[in-house]
Write a protein that holds these residues in place. Structure first.
Motif, PDB file in Angstrom:
ATOM      1  N   GLU A 247      18.222  17.076  -6.112  1.00 45.43           N
ATOM      2  CA  GLU A 247      18.102  15.924  -5.398  1.00 45.43           C
ATOM      3  C   GLU A 247      16.869  16.027  -4.646  1.00 45.43           C
ATOM      4  O   GLU A 247      16.283  17.215  -4.070  1.00 45.43           O
ATOM      5  N   LEU A 248      16.143  14.797  -4.546  1.00 41.76           N
ATOM      6  CA  LEU A 248      14.757  14.716  -3.978  1.00 41.76           C
ATOM      7  C   LEU A 248      14.824  13.490  -2.970  1.00 41.76           C
ATOM      8  O   LEU A 248      15.314  12.778  -2.875  1.00 41.76           O
ATOM      9  N   VAL A 249      14.042  13.894  -1.843  1.00 45.87           N
ATOM     10  CA  VAL A 249      13.537  12.627  -1.029  1.00 45.87           C
ATOM     11  C   VAL A 249      12.433  11.812  -1.586  1.00 45.87           C
ATOM     12  O   VAL A 249      11.490  12.385  -1.687  1.00 45.87           O
ATOM     13  N   ASP A 250      12.915  10.610  -1.356  1.00 43.00           N
ATOM     14  CA  ASP A 250      11.860   9.750  -2.032  1.00 43.00           C
ATOM     15  C   ASP A 250      10.846   9.048  -0.982  1.00 43.00           C
ATOM     16  O   ASP A 250      11.395   8.180  -0.230  1.00 43.00           O
ATOM     17  N   PHE A 251       9.552   9.498  -0.741  1.00 42.98           N
ATOM     18  CA  PHE A 251       8.481   8.699   0.063  1.00 42.98           C
ATOM     19  C   PHE A 251       7.407   7.820  -0.520  1.00 42.98           C
ATOM     20  O   PHE A 251       6.735   7.215  -0.162  1.00 42.98           O
TER      21      PHE A 251
ATOM     22  N   LEU B 254       4.533   0.865   7.093  1.00 40.72           N
ATOM     23  CA  LEU B 254       5.088   2.010   6.174  1.00 40.72           C
ATOM     24  C   LEU B 254       4.113   2.148   4.972  1.00 40.72           C
ATOM     25  O   LEU B 254       4.454   2.295   3.716  1.00 40.72           O
ATOM     26  N   LEU B 255       2.969   1.932   5.081  1.00 43.06           N
ATOM     27  CA  LEU B 255       1.966   2.120   4.131  1.00 43.06           C
ATOM     28  C   LEU B 255       0.869   2.719   4.715  1.00 43.06           C
ATOM     29  O   LEU B 255      -0.049   2.393   5.439  1.00 43.06           O
ATOM     30  N   LEU B 256       0.846   4.168   4.733  1.00 41.00           N
ATOM     31  CA  LEU B 256       0.353   5.364   5.460  1.00 41.00           C
ATOM     32  C   LEU B 256      -0.448   6.022   4.435  1.00 41.00           C
ATOM     33  O   LEU B 256      -0.075   6.540   3.389  1.00 41.00           O
ATOM     34  N   GLY B 257      -1.605   6.446   5.098  1.00 49.07           N
ATOM     35  CA  GLY B 257      -2.548   7.339   4.111  1.00 49.07           C
ATOM     36  C   GLY B 257      -2.893   8.707   5.002  1.00 49.07           C
ATOM     37  O   GLY B 257      -3.671   8.341   6.093  1.00 49.07           O
ATOM     38  N   ALA B 258      -2.561   9.813   4.473  1.00 45.46           N
ATOM     39  CA  ALA B 258      -2.992  11.151   5.287  1.00 45.46           C
ATOM     40  C   ALA B 258      -4.320  11.429   4.549  1.00 45.46           C
ATOM     41  O   ALA B 258      -4.351  11.956   3.396  1.00 45.46           O
ATOM     42  N   VAL B 259      -5.441  11.316   5.327  1.00 42.98           N
ATOM     43  CA  VAL B 259      -6.876  11.753   4.664  1.00 42.98           C
ATOM     44  C   VAL B 259      -6.965  13.211   4.630  1.00 42.98           C
ATOM     45  O   VAL B 259      -6.881  13.870   5.948  1.00 42.98           O
ATOM     46  N   LEU B 260      -7.433  13.677   3.455  1.00 45.49           N
ATOM     47  CA  LEU B 260      -7.897  15.114   3.404  1.00 45.49           C
ATOM     48  C   LEU B 260      -8.917  15.428   4.226  1.00 45.49           C
ATOM     49  O   LEU B 260      -9.937  14.574   4.209  1.00 45.49           O
ATOM     50  N   THR B 261      -9.013  16.660   4.721  1.00 43.80           N
ATOM     51  CA  THR B 261     -10.043  17.308   5.523  1.00 43.80           C
ATOM     52  C   THR B 261     -11.228  17.661   4.320  1.00 43.80           C
ATOM     53  O   THR B 261     -10.996  17.481   3.155  1.00 43.80           O
TER      54      THR B 261
ATOM     55  N   LEU C  30       3.057  10.101  -2.851  1.00 46.28           N
ATOM     56  CA  LEU C  30       1.842   9.404  -3.734  1.00 46.28           C
ATOM     57  C   LEU C  30       0.424   9.964  -3.528  1.00 46.28           C
ATOM     58  O   LEU C  30       0.216  10.638  -2.436  1.00 46.28           O
ATOM     59  N   GLN C  31      -0.584   9.754  -4.221  1.00 45.83           N
ATOM     60  CA  GLN C  31      -1.660   9.709  -3.683  1.00 45.83           C
ATOM     61  C   GLN C  31      -2.437   8.456  -3.885  1.00 45.83           C
ATOM     62  O   GLN C  31      -2.087   7.452  -4.572  1.00 45.83           O
ATOM     63  N   ALA C  32      -3.639   8.234  -3.187  1.00 42.72           N
ATOM     64  CA  ALA C  32      -4.474   6.904  -3.128  1.00 42.72           C
ATOM     65  C   ALA C  32      -6.048   7.651  -3.364  1.00 42.72           C
ATOM     66  O   ALA C  32      -6.611   7.694  -2.443  1.00 42.72           O
ATOM     67  N   GLY C  33      -6.073   7.649  -4.388  1.00 40.94           N
ATOM     68  CA  GLY C  33      -7.413   8.198  -4.928  1.00 40.94           C
ATOM     69  C   GLY C  33      -7.275   9.803  -4.688  1.00 40.94           C
ATOM     70  O   GLY C  33      -6.194  10.381  -4.231  1.00 40.94           O
TER      71      GLY C  33
ATOM     72  N   VAL D   2      -3.304  11.416   0.788  1.00 42.81           N
ATOM     73  CA  VAL D   2      -1.899  11.115   0.380  1.00 42.81           C
ATOM     74  C   VAL D   2      -1.359  10.172   0.850  1.00 42.81           C
ATOM     75  O   VAL D   2      -1.378   9.907   1.919  1.00 42.81           O
ATOM     76  N   ARG D   3      -0.650   9.545   0.025  1.00 41.94           N
ATOM     77  CA  ARG D   3       0.096   8.183   0.328  1.00 41.94           C
ATOM     78  C   ARG D   3       1.395   7.992   0.507  1.00 41.94           C
ATOM     79  O   ARG D   3       2.111   8.931  -0.222  1.00 41.94           O
ATOM     80  N   PHE D   4       1.934   7.332   1.617  1.00 42.89           N
ATOM     81  CA  PHE D   4       3.517   7.274   1.750  1.00 42.89           C
ATOM     82  C   PHE D   4       3.830   5.738   1.908  1.00 42.89           C
ATOM     83  O   PHE D   4       3.131   5.173   2.575  1.00 42.89           O
ATOM     84  N   ALA D   5       4.637   5.307   1.145  1.00 47.44           N
ATOM     85  CA  ALA D   5       4.978   4.031   0.954  1.00 47.44           C
ATOM     86  C   ALA D   5       6.636   4.106   0.988  1.00 47.44           C
ATOM     87  O   ALA D   5       7.030   3.605  -0.155  1.00 47.44           O
ATOM     88  N   PRO D   6       7.451   4.482   1.762  1.00 56.31           N
ATOM     89  CA  PRO D   6       9.001   4.586   1.604  1.00 56.31           C
ATOM     90  C   PRO D   6       9.695   3.263   1.803  1.00 56.31           C
ATOM     91  O   PRO D   6       9.072   2.401   2.139  1.00 56.31           O
ATOM     92  N   SER D   7      10.879   3.343   1.707  1.00 57.91           N
ATOM     93  CA  SER D   7      11.698   2.370   1.799  1.00 57.91           C
ATOM     94  C   SER D   7      11.691   2.046   3.461  1.00 57.91           C
ATOM     95  O   SER D   7      11.405   2.903   4.303  1.00 57.91           O
TER      96      SER D   7
END
Length: 406
Positions: free
Chosen positions: A43-47, A340-347, A369-372, A376-381
């Motif tokens: 079982e996986l959680v889907d983000f 809920l279209l979020l990007g965590a930008v890497l240091t 996900l990643q966006a480039g 790190v990209r998050f686009a959950p339900s």
């Protein structure tokens, strides 16, 4: 009567499929809400939301009912005839937006293809053959057809396919002066994503979009918003242009519009739509009754205060915890995006390693996900439960802990 299925495994992909994708090592076989199970029962959680597609999660009862009911009635009649679900969905979309007219397609790329062709026909009719230039943003993404990769500002997607379509130029995103220097009487359209998705979840500035709208008006050019990824509640409004108070002449929608069933749409005004006549453009499957029945259910659920207001609440929960993790583990410098279209930008120390974070999350039974390479990209339900958010974030934290301890 059920048809027996031959057993398949991940290795079959490498033998059977054209190698344009590199999917994960596991095969999802079932989903419910924001949980997914693979062939082994893990079982996986889907983000990921199917890359901002599964707007109501997996197997939402209302979408299953809409599809099942329509499947027993009418699947396909082509565009020689119209159908009830297409007309009902078109009415929902025009009632809820600036648009008067809708063209249905099967994907975001097809919706954009229609938008770009319509823009050029508009330019031809209003300014002559030379009014054909389309201006897009550097690092934009608009699909994978030859026209759409040419309009998009990413050479990695357009190189190697022969001569590119002419009359397309690219300017830096969020740079009004650059656009001002490029736009002219020969420009038929400016196309922008209100939030650049594939290139890193970069929101437009309000003043920028307001200025673009003014420049388009001054040069009799159409403003096209590509809302394939930002549309259908993703940002907390039905479409992102509503946050900005800037109205386009053409809007494209797909991804979340079908909640997982393939559909795309181009929305526009009466004044622009009249430049397309019978036979000028078309599609065999566009406006398919199955797709439109599902889309009707999606819009009816998403375009409600309960769902749209809930996006902001969930967004704050994600942003708060991602910011904390970034500070604690030194992996994320900041979180950007909307709803809920979020990007965590890497240091700086982690730049280029978004794929590693994604892989580590999969090891902890989390789909992200990643966006480039740097985001790190998050686009959950949009209706993901607090419990699933918390469990998914806990799994992400374990992944970050393992990465930073290595």
């Amino acid at each position: 009567m059920s048809v027996p299925h031959a057993p398949v495994q991940r290795a079959d992909f490498d033998q059977l499929m054209v190698p344009v994708f590199a999917p994960a090592a596991f095969i999802p076989v079932r989903g419910e809400g924001s949980r997914v199970w693979d062939q082994s029962g893990r079982e996986l959680v889907d983000f990921t939301g199917g890359i901002a597609v599964n707007v109501l999660g997996h197997a939402h009862p209302a979408l299953v009912e809409a599809l099942s009911e329509q499947a027993g009635k009418l699947w396909h009649v082509s565009n020689v005839f119209t159908n009830e679900p297409a007309l009902r969905l078109a009415k929902l979309l025009t009632d809820a937006t600036f648009a008067d007219r809708v063209f249905f397609a099967n994907s975001g790329a097809e919706a954009n293809e229609a938008a770009f062709k319509l823009a050029r026909r508009y330019g031809h009719d209003t300014g002559g053959a030379q009014k054909c230039e389309i201006i897009s943003a550097v690092n934009s993404f608009h699909g994978r057809t030859l026209f759409t990769v040419s309009v998009a500002g990413q050479p990695k997607y357009s190189a190697g396919f022969g001569p590119q379509i002419e009359g397309i130029s690219h300017v830096p995103y969020n740079d009004l002066e650059a656009l001002k220097a490029q736009i002219s009487g020969n420009t038929c359209a400016v196309v922008l994503e209100p939030i650049q998705g594939e290139s890193g979840i970069l929101p437009a500035d309000r003043a920028y979009l307001e200025g673009v709208r003014q420049l388009c008006d001054e040069h009799n050019a159409l403003l096209i918003f590509d809302e394939v990824q930002t549309g259908v509640g993703r940002t907390g409004a039905l479409y992102a242009y509503m946050h900005y108070g800037v109205t386009p002449d053409i809007l494209t929608s797909a991804k979340s519009l079908g909640g997982g069933f393939p559909i795309g749409a181009m929305l526009t005004t009466d004044a622009v739509a009249r430049h397309f006549g019978v036979g000028v453009h078309g599609t065999t499957y566009g406006g398919n009754p199955l797709a439109c029945a599902v889309g009707e259910a999606v819009i009816s659920i998403v375009n409600t205060p309960e769902v749209l207001e809930g996006v902001a609440v969930r967004s704050a929960r994600f942003t708060r915890e991602l910011t904390r993790m970034g500070e604690q583990y030194g992996v994320f410098s900041h979180v950007r995006g909307m709803g809920l279209l979020l990007g965590a930008v890497l240091t700086d120390a982690w730049k280029g390693r978004a794929g590693e974070v994604m892989a580590a999350a999969q090891q902890q039974d989390l789909m992200i996900l990643q966006a480039g390479p740097d985001v790190v990209r998050f686009a959950p339900s949009l209706v993901i439960s607090d419990a699933d958010i918390d469990e998914g974030l806990a799994r992400l934290e374990r992944a970050l802990a393992s990465l930073t301890a290595a």
